[in-house]
Structures are given as C-alpha cells and as structure tokens.
Design a protein around this motif. Structure first.
Motif, PDB file in Angstrom:
ATOM      1  N   LEU A  39      77.610  16.571  77.824  1.00 41.59           N
ATOM      2  CA  LEU A  39      77.603  17.265  76.538  1.00 41.59           C
ATOM      3  C   LEU A  39      76.929  18.622  76.680  1.00 41.59           C
ATOM      4  N   SER A  40      77.397  19.581  75.904  1.00 38.47           N
ATOM      5  CA  SER A  40      76.776  20.908  75.905  1.00 38.47           C
ATOM      6  C   SER A  40      75.391  20.807  75.267  1.00 38.47           C
ATOM      7  N   LYS A  41      74.577  21.835  75.477  1.00 36.48           N
ATOM      8  CA  LYS A  41      73.250  21.851  74.856  1.00 36.48           C
ATOM      9  C   LYS A  41      73.374  21.817  73.333  1.00 36.48           C
ATOM     10  N   GLU A  42      74.392  22.467  72.796  1.00 36.93           N
ATOM     11  CA  GLU A  42      74.613  22.469  71.345  1.00 36.93           C
ATOM     12  C   GLU A  42      74.927  21.058  70.843  1.00 36.93           C
ATOM     13  N   GLN A  43      75.772  20.350  71.556  1.00 32.83           N
ATOM     14  CA  GLN A  43      76.101  18.973  71.173  1.00 32.83           C
ATOM     15  C   GLN A  43      74.872  18.076  71.293  1.00 32.83           C
ATOM     16  N   GLN A  44      74.117  18.255  72.357  1.00 25.46           N
ATOM     17  CA  GLN A  44      72.930  17.432  72.570  1.00 25.46           C
ATOM     18  C   GLN A  44      71.878  17.667  71.496  1.00 25.46           C
ATOM     19  N   TYR A  68      74.476  12.715  81.514  1.00 22.25           N
ATOM     20  CA  TYR A  68      75.326  13.307  80.489  1.00 22.25           C
ATOM     21  C   TYR A  68      74.585  14.017  79.362  1.00 22.25           C
ATOM     22  N   ASP A  71      69.210  17.008  78.063  1.00 27.22           N
ATOM     23  CA  ASP A  71      68.352  17.753  77.133  1.00 27.22           C
ATOM     24  C   ASP A  71      68.043  17.006  75.836  1.00 27.22           C
TER      25      ASP A  71
END
Length: 102
Positions: A39-44, A68, A71
């Motif tokens: 997952l992207s940092k934004e999704q996380q 996955y 962060d």
C-alpha cells in the motif's frame, strides 16, 4: 447501559444461530484468500489496525504488516484476545477511533 448490552448480546446470539457451515466456509475463505499488494503511504495513513496480544493470527499478520504496510502503526493490546479490548473498553475504544479519524 446494562439493558442495551443485554439486547446486543441477544441480537448477536440470534445472528450466530443463523450461521450455517456453508457461511463459515465462505467467511474463512474470504478472510484467508486474497492478493495482498503493498500500500502507498497515503493508503496506509488511512488504516487503523488493532490486534489483541492473544489474537490467533497475530504472528502471521506481523509478517504482512512489515511487507505490505510498513508505515502503519499497529496497535497490539496486551492481554486481550481478538476484539477483546473493544468489547471490554467500548467508550475508550470509540474515543480512540474518533481521534484517529480526525
């Protein structure tokens, strides 16, 4: 509050009584077969992951967190089973979730 808890417990019990073996198989399949992607940092940043220290799949899940979702700050409640903390400390749990959402 006690009456509300009693009503909720009765409702949950009735729901459990309706679950068939086929339903359990479907739930287990859905929970155990999926294609994880990093997952992207934004999704996380939108995730709140919480486990009880005694959660049956915590050890396995820790590997997925690292790979996955590195962060995501995973909350692990010491001494609690799956959903144990939120059941025992509902008010505090709701306040924490509300703070996280803000």
């Amino acid at each position: 509050m006690v009456k509300l808890v009693h009503i909720s417990v009765r409702m949950m019990t009735k729901n459990f009584e309706r679950i068939t073996l086929s339903d359990i198989d479907a739930i287990c399949h859905a929970c155990c077969t999926y294609d994880m992607k990093p997952l992207s940092k934004e999704q996380q940043a939108k995730l709140h992951l919480e486990y009880g220290e005694k959660d049956f799949d915590l050890k396995l899940s820790k590997n997925s967190f690292a790979k996955y979702m590195p962060d995501v700050k995973v909350v692990i409640r010491k001494g609690y089973p799956h959903c144990g903390y939120m059941a025992a400390h509902t008010k505090e749990y709701v306040e924490e979730i509300e703070t996280f959402i803000k």
